[in-house]
Design an enzyme around this catalytic site. Sequence first.
Site, short mmCIF file in Angstrom:
data_model
loop_
_atom_site.label_atom_id
_atom_site.label_comp_id
_atom_site.label_asym_id
_atom_site.label_seq_id
_atom_site.Cartn_x
_atom_site.Cartn_y
_atom_site.Cartn_z
N ASP A 7 15.06 -72.69 -93.92
CA ASP A 7 13.98 -73.46 -93.29
C ASP A 7 12.71 -73.20 -94.10
O ASP A 7 12.77 -72.59 -95.18
CB ASP A 7 13.85 -73.15 -91.79
CG ASP A 7 13.29 -71.75 -91.52
OD1 ASP A 7 13.02 -71.00 -92.49
OD2 ASP A 7 13.13 -71.41 -90.33
N CYS A 65 16.22 -67.88 -93.21
CA CYS A 65 15.14 -68.33 -92.33
C CYS A 65 14.21 -67.13 -92.15
O CYS A 65 14.26 -66.19 -92.94
CB CYS A 65 15.66 -68.92 -91.02
SG CYS A 65 16.38 -67.75 -89.85
N THR A 67 14.05 -64.68 -89.87
CA THR A 67 14.79 -63.46 -89.56
C THR A 67 16.21 -63.48 -90.11
O THR A 67 16.87 -62.45 -90.15
CB THR A 67 14.90 -63.28 -88.04
OG1 THR A 67 15.55 -64.44 -87.51
CG2 THR A 67 13.52 -63.11 -87.40
N HIS A 98 35.85 -56.57 -94.84
CA HIS A 98 36.56 -56.41 -93.56
C HIS A 98 36.59 -57.66 -92.70
O HIS A 98 37.55 -57.89 -91.97
CB HIS A 98 35.92 -55.27 -92.75
CG HIS A 98 36.18 -53.91 -93.33
ND1 HIS A 98 35.85 -52.75 -92.68
CD2 HIS A 98 36.74 -53.54 -94.51
CE1 HIS A 98 36.20 -51.70 -93.43
NE2 HIS A 98 36.74 -52.16 -94.55
N HIS A 133 42.69 -55.86 -91.49
CA HIS A 133 41.49 -56.67 -91.27
C HIS A 133 41.85 -58.13 -91.03
O HIS A 133 41.14 -58.85 -90.33
CB HIS A 133 40.53 -56.51 -92.45
CG HIS A 133 40.15 -55.09 -92.69
ND1 HIS A 133 39.46 -54.34 -91.76
CD2 HIS A 133 40.40 -54.25 -93.73
CE1 HIS A 133 39.29 -53.12 -92.22
NE2 HIS A 133 39.86 -53.03 -93.41
C1 RB5 Z 1 10.50 -70.11 -87.67
O1 RB5 Z 1 9.23 -69.79 -87.25
C2 RB5 Z 1 11.48 -69.03 -87.28
O2 RB5 Z 1 11.70 -69.08 -85.90
C3 RB5 Z 1 12.78 -69.16 -88.03
O3 RB5 Z 1 12.53 -69.11 -89.39
C4 RB5 Z 1 13.83 -68.10 -87.78
O4 RB5 Z 1 13.30 -66.83 -87.92
C5 RB5 Z 1 14.64 -68.24 -86.58
O5 RB5 Z 1 15.57 -67.48 -86.32
#
Ligand code: RB5
Length: 149
Positions: A7, A65, A67, A98, A133
């Site tokens: 993203d 993204c 996180t 695994h 596995h």
């Molecule tokens: C975008 O602000 C953020 O929510 C997205 O990049 C991500 O971290 C979602 O899991």
Amino acid sequence: MIALACDHTGMEMKAQLAAMLEEMGLPWKDYGCYEMNRDDDYPVFGYRAAKAVADGECDRAILVCGTGVGIGIAASKVKGIRACICSDVYSAELSKRHNDSNVLAMGARVVGTEVAKMIARHWLTAEFEGGRHQRRVDMITAIENGEAL
Ligand code: RB5
């Protein structure tokens, strides 16, 4: 062929990962996003890259993204996809050896670019070990198919 997707938070990291794949001599395809738009939605890009893997157009996908969590969860909703959401080398490598992970998701707000590249390199060069596995991966597939364990 490696599918890449992100993203808006992951555009810079995706570009760095693409450059690393070039250096490794691995072909890649970009499934978006292609421009900075904070209203974009990570499930769209995670889905497109994951679908390319599930359909056999690509062997694996690397997703970014903020996180790594949202795009990784979205990818894992595609049948046949086992995404690992990783911020360390050990988990990434073992997810292949695994769990036969076929998608790697990372957070651009969690790990630095060099760490992400090292994680990706370990994941890309690791091989699934099969054996006991395989039995466990088959169980994951059974859950995906609505079977009870
Ligand atoms: C975008 O602000 C953020 O929510 C997205 O990049 C991500 O971290 C979602 O899991």
